[in-house]
Design an enzyme around this catalytic site. Structure first.
Site, PDB file in Angstrom:
ATOM      1  N   ASN A   9      60.014  78.083 -46.520  1.00  0.00           N
ATOM      2  CA  ASN A   9      59.064  78.017 -47.626  1.00  0.00           C
ATOM      3  C   ASN A   9      59.757  77.242 -48.744  1.00  0.00           C
ATOM      4  O   ASN A   9      60.587  77.795 -49.466  1.00  0.00           O
ATOM      5  CB  ASN A   9      58.711  79.449 -48.069  1.00  0.00           C
ATOM      6  CG  ASN A   9      57.682  79.476 -49.184  1.00  0.00           C
ATOM      7  OD1 ASN A   9      57.327  78.434 -49.746  1.00  0.00           O
ATOM      8  ND2 ASN A   9      57.218  80.660 -49.524  1.00  0.00           N
ATOM      9  N   ARG A  90      55.671  76.927 -44.397  1.00  0.00           N
ATOM     10  CA  ARG A  90      54.530  77.295 -45.225  1.00  0.00           C
ATOM     11  C   ARG A  90      54.112  76.044 -45.999  1.00  0.00           C
ATOM     12  O   ARG A  90      54.925  75.424 -46.686  1.00  0.00           O
ATOM     13  CB  ARG A  90      54.925  78.374 -46.227  1.00  0.00           C
ATOM     14  CG  ARG A  90      53.803  78.679 -47.173  1.00  0.00           C
ATOM     15  CD  ARG A  90      54.243  79.605 -48.278  1.00  0.00           C
ATOM     16  NE  ARG A  90      53.118  79.940 -49.121  1.00  0.00           N
ATOM     17  CZ  ARG A  90      53.163  79.959 -50.454  1.00  0.00           C
ATOM     18  NH1 ARG A  90      54.285  79.690 -51.079  1.00  0.00           N
ATOM     19  NH2 ARG A  90      52.085  80.264 -51.138  1.00  0.00           N
ATOM     20  N   HIS A 179      46.706  82.260 -50.297  1.00  0.00           N
ATOM     21  CA  HIS A 179      47.202  83.535 -49.747  1.00  0.00           C
ATOM     22  C   HIS A 179      46.637  83.809 -48.353  1.00  0.00           C
ATOM     23  O   HIS A 179      46.608  84.952 -47.903  1.00  0.00           O
ATOM     24  CB  HIS A 179      46.839  84.743 -50.655  1.00  0.00           C
ATOM     25  CG  HIS A 179      47.608  84.787 -51.931  1.00  0.00           C
ATOM     26  ND1 HIS A 179      47.035  85.191 -53.135  1.00  0.00           N
ATOM     27  CD2 HIS A 179      48.907  84.496 -52.205  1.00  0.00           C
ATOM     28  CE1 HIS A 179      47.957  85.138 -54.088  1.00  0.00           C
ATOM     29  NE2 HIS A 179      49.094  84.721 -53.566  1.00  0.00           N
ATOM     30  N   HIS A 207      45.286  90.936 -52.869  1.00  0.00           N
ATOM     31  CA  HIS A 207      46.691  90.517 -52.797  1.00  0.00           C
ATOM     32  C   HIS A 207      47.191  90.414 -54.236  1.00  0.00           C
ATOM     33  O   HIS A 207      46.829  89.491 -54.976  1.00  0.00           O
ATOM     34  CB  HIS A 207      46.799  89.160 -52.073  1.00  0.00           C
ATOM     35  CG  HIS A 207      48.205  88.644 -52.004  1.00  0.00           C
ATOM     36  ND1 HIS A 207      48.931  88.570 -50.831  1.00  0.00           N
ATOM     37  CD2 HIS A 207      49.045  88.193 -52.980  1.00  0.00           C
ATOM     38  CE1 HIS A 207      50.136  88.100 -51.079  1.00  0.00           C
ATOM     39  NE2 HIS A 207      50.230  87.866 -52.388  1.00  0.00           N
ATOM     40  N   ASN A 210      52.923  88.114 -57.716  1.00  0.00           N
ATOM     41  CA  ASN A 210      52.997  87.323 -58.939  1.00  0.00           C
ATOM     42  C   ASN A 210      51.720  86.523 -59.089  1.00  0.00           C
ATOM     43  O   ASN A 210      51.117  86.476 -60.142  1.00  0.00           O
ATOM     44  CB  ASN A 210      54.203  86.392 -58.871  1.00  0.00           C
ATOM     45  CG  ASN A 210      55.246  86.795 -59.870  1.00  0.00           C
ATOM     46  OD1 ASN A 210      54.904  87.139 -61.006  1.00  0.00           O
ATOM     47  ND2 ASN A 210      56.490  86.769 -59.459  1.00  0.00           N
ATOM     48  N   GLY A 211      51.329  85.890 -57.974  1.00  0.00           N
ATOM     49  CA  GLY A 211      49.981  85.337 -57.898  1.00  0.00           C
ATOM     50  C   GLY A 211      49.070  86.440 -57.373  1.00  0.00           C
ATOM     51  O   GLY A 211      49.513  87.270 -56.580  1.00  0.00           O
ATOM     52  N   ARG A 240      49.340  83.294 -64.804  1.00  0.00           N
ATOM     53  CA  ARG A 240      48.108  82.494 -64.774  1.00  0.00           C
ATOM     54  C   ARG A 240      46.943  83.304 -65.329  1.00  0.00           C
ATOM     55  O   ARG A 240      46.836  84.507 -65.072  1.00  0.00           O
ATOM     56  CB  ARG A 240      47.765  82.051 -63.352  1.00  0.00           C
ATOM     57  CG  ARG A 240      48.806  81.171 -62.706  1.00  0.00           C
ATOM     58  CD  ARG A 240      48.304  80.641 -61.364  1.00  0.00           C
ATOM     59  NE  ARG A 240      49.410  80.149 -60.557  1.00  0.00           N
ATOM     60  CZ  ARG A 240      49.721  80.607 -59.344  1.00  0.00           C
ATOM     61  NH1 ARG A 240      48.970  81.530 -58.767  1.00  0.00           N
ATOM     62  NH2 ARG A 240      50.748  80.132 -58.689  1.00  0.00           N
ATOM     63  N   ASP A 281      56.454  90.576 -65.409  1.00  0.00           N
ATOM     64  CA  ASP A 281      56.905  91.555 -64.419  1.00  0.00           C
ATOM     65  C   ASP A 281      56.094  92.843 -64.560  1.00  0.00           C
ATOM     66  O   ASP A 281      56.149  93.518 -65.584  1.00  0.00           O
ATOM     67  CB  ASP A 281      58.399  91.827 -64.627  1.00  0.00           C
ATOM     68  CG  ASP A 281      58.957  92.704 -63.526  1.00  0.00           C
ATOM     69  OD1 ASP A 281      59.783  92.214 -62.756  1.00  0.00           O
ATOM     70  OD2 ASP A 281      58.544  93.878 -63.423  1.00  0.00           O
ATOM     71  N   GLY A 329      53.424  92.935 -54.062  1.00  0.00           N
ATOM     72  CA  GLY A 329      54.239  93.787 -54.942  1.00  0.00           C
ATOM     73  C   GLY A 329      53.479  94.821 -55.756  1.00  0.00           C
ATOM     74  O   GLY A 329      53.761  96.017 -55.668  1.00  0.00           O
ATOM     75  N   VAL A 330      52.506  94.384 -56.530  1.00  0.00           N
ATOM     76  CA  VAL A 330      51.759  95.323 -57.376  1.00  0.00           C
ATOM     77  C   VAL A 330      50.828  96.177 -56.519  1.00  0.00           C
ATOM     78  O   VAL A 330      50.740  97.401 -56.687  1.00  0.00           O
ATOM     79  CB  VAL A 330      50.950  94.561 -58.455  1.00  0.00           C
ATOM     80  CG1 VAL A 330      50.137  95.531 -59.300  1.00  0.00           C
ATOM     81  CG2 VAL A 330      51.875  93.722 -59.324  1.00  0.00           C
ATOM     82  N   GLY A 331      50.137  95.551 -55.595  1.00  0.00           N
ATOM     83  CA  GLY A 331      49.180  96.282 -54.759  1.00  0.00           C
ATOM     84  C   GLY A 331      49.850  97.374 -53.946  1.00  0.00           C
ATOM     85  O   GLY A 331      49.301  98.464 -53.769  1.00  0.00           O
ATOM     86  N   GLU A 383      54.201  87.653 -44.744  1.00  0.00           N
ATOM     87  CA  GLU A 383      53.761  86.272 -44.508  1.00  0.00           C
ATOM     88  C   GLU A 383      54.705  85.542 -43.551  1.00  0.00           C
ATOM     89  O   GLU A 383      54.269  84.701 -42.772  1.00  0.00           O
ATOM     90  CB  GLU A 383      53.657  85.542 -45.856  1.00  0.00           C
ATOM     91  CG  GLU A 383      52.480  86.066 -46.678  1.00  0.00           C
ATOM     92  CD  GLU A 383      52.536  85.692 -48.152  1.00  0.00           C
ATOM     93  OE1 GLU A 383      53.331  86.324 -48.877  1.00  0.00           O
ATOM     94  OE2 GLU A 383      51.795  84.792 -48.571  1.00  0.00           O
TER      95      GLU A 383
END
Ligand code: ADP
Length: 396
Positions: A9, A90, A179, A207, A210-211, A240, A281, A329-331, A383
């Site tokens: 990647n 990727r 994604h 998803h 960060n994105g 974003r 973060d 990460g967050v999910g 991924e």
């Protein structure tokens, strides 16, 4: 032949790699070379013979891949011993042309180069990684796995913006979505967890890394997704903005004197959680919010409100929903974000179980109440494994 794939990647100033067994998902080595082109870079590598963490100057992506190969020799595993089946790259933007992974040859490189205007931040770096890997591994087959490919099943009404149609047809201005590799992996895992056939399931997948993006998936096929021509549209992200009134662009230029480049920078790198609360973060944001920080609370609220709107929208698009799936990460880690995003949706059949939702766990799991008609799942994404699987599937 082995099922080992070197997954690459390549970012604008980084090269992330992992050696993945496509059959099992085991990753005996993972590494990252960062700050490529800067005065001092950094290389980390974790292999069976130990971990490497070293500072070094890395001029370009070729230096980075050479450093990775040295780390395979010194910290294992030896690439001669594993006998790579292929390299999987990727690639962020495959435009309307690529609905599937593709074998890399000169023609593919030319096609991905043609797509650079649609992904000026990403595709040039991906191409750099491809060129370098082709030079260093001239005899190995290499495959491009596109982030956009999964969403090529969108119907015209879902991918067409309400702009003059020539902009879509002559300039490719339409929704592509991203994604996709993560969605393909997570949707299959969700079906496995539910012990159902993916072909029979309607899923809303969130998803949140960060994105951040959302997708409505019917029978394993994407029917709508929140990111658009670029990854800027949709949910609130780390840096974003996600959705905005499009007139804000002109206003920023006219009233605040910002250039196009400044607006691009602001919306991609200075907005989202960072713009709202000063940092992207989510873990830090959560700590500040729990300590009573009002800006952190507002950022959290805006973030979760946007997710809830997409859940409602995709519920309507799908008609019925079998499961809502949180990943990245967050999910995977923020029970508070899951709870706030799905609060008060019992009338839609969505009911979390508080103790399941707040229990920590690394595996895929159900966090909804037993009698919630819509299951709510947490499914870790992978991924790299998906890229390895798609790579091996293509070359066999
Ligand atoms: P990327 O898009 O870079 O792959 P990740 O999927 O790793 O990102 O997600 C990164 C985000 O997940 C960061 O905002 C990080 O703070 C957040 N995150 C990671 N662990 C936790 C946690 N335990 N609680 C809340 N947020 C977390």
């Amino acid at each position: 032949m082995s099922d080992y794939v070197l997954v690459i990647n390549a970012g604008s100033s980084s090269l992330k790699y992992s050696l993945v067994d496509a059959a099992s998902g085991a990753a005996p080595a993972v590494g990252l070379v960062e700050q490529i082109g800067e005065a001092e870079g950094h290389h980390s590598h974790r292999g069976p013979d130990g971990e490497l963490s070293t500072k070094l100057k890395v001029e370009n992506h070729e230096d980075a891949l050479r450093a990775a190969l040295e780390a395979f020799s010194s910290h294992g595993p030896s690439l001669d011993d594993v006998e790579l089946a292929a390299i999987g790259h990727r690639v962020v933007h495959g435009g309307a042309r690529f609905g599937d992974p593709a074998l890399i040859d000169d023609e593919l490189v030319a096609a991905v180069t043609e797509l650079v205007p649609l992904a000026p931040l990403h595709n040039p770096a991906n191409l750099e990684g491809i060129e370098v890997a082709r030079r260093l591994f001239p005899d190995l087959r290499q495959v491009a796995v596109f982030d956009t490919a999964f969403h090529q099943t969108l119907a015209p009404e879902a991918y067409t913006y309400a702009l003059p149609l020539e902009l879509r047809d002559d300039h490719g201005i339409r929704r592509y979505g991203f994604h996709g590799t993560s969605y393909a992996f997570v949707a299959a895992e969700a079906a496995r967890l539910l012990d159902r056939d993916l072909a029979d399931l309607n899923l809303i997948v969130l998803h949140l890394g960060n994105g951040c993006s959302a997708a409505a998936i019917r029978g394993g096929e994407s029917v709508d997704t929140s990111m658009g021509m670029t990854p800027l549209e949709g949910l609130v992200m780390g840096t974003r903005s996600g959705d905005l009134d499009p007139a804000i662009h002109a206003h920023l230029a006219r009233e605040l004197g910002k250039s196009v480049a400044e607006i691009d920078q602001l919306l991609n790198h200075g907005s989202g959680l960072k713009g709202l609360a000063g940092g992207n973060d989510f873990r830090e944001l959560s700590e500040r919010r729990e300590a009573g920080d009002a800006r952190a609370q507002l950022a959290f609220d805006v973030y979760c409100h946007r997710i809830k709107k997409y859940v409602g929208a995709y519920y309507a698009v799908l008609g019925t929903v079998d499961a809502i799936v949180f990943t990245a990460g967050v999910g995977q880690h923020s029970a508070a974000a899951r709870a706030a995003s799905l609060a008060n949706l019992e009338r839609l059949g969505i009911e979390l179980d508080e103790s399941r939702n707040t229990a920590s766990g690394a595996d895929a799991r159900r966090v909804s109440a037993d009698d919630s008609p819509v299951a709510v799942l947490v499914v870790p994404t992978n991924e790299e494994w998906q890229i390895a699987r798609e790579t091996v599937a293509l070359i066999r």
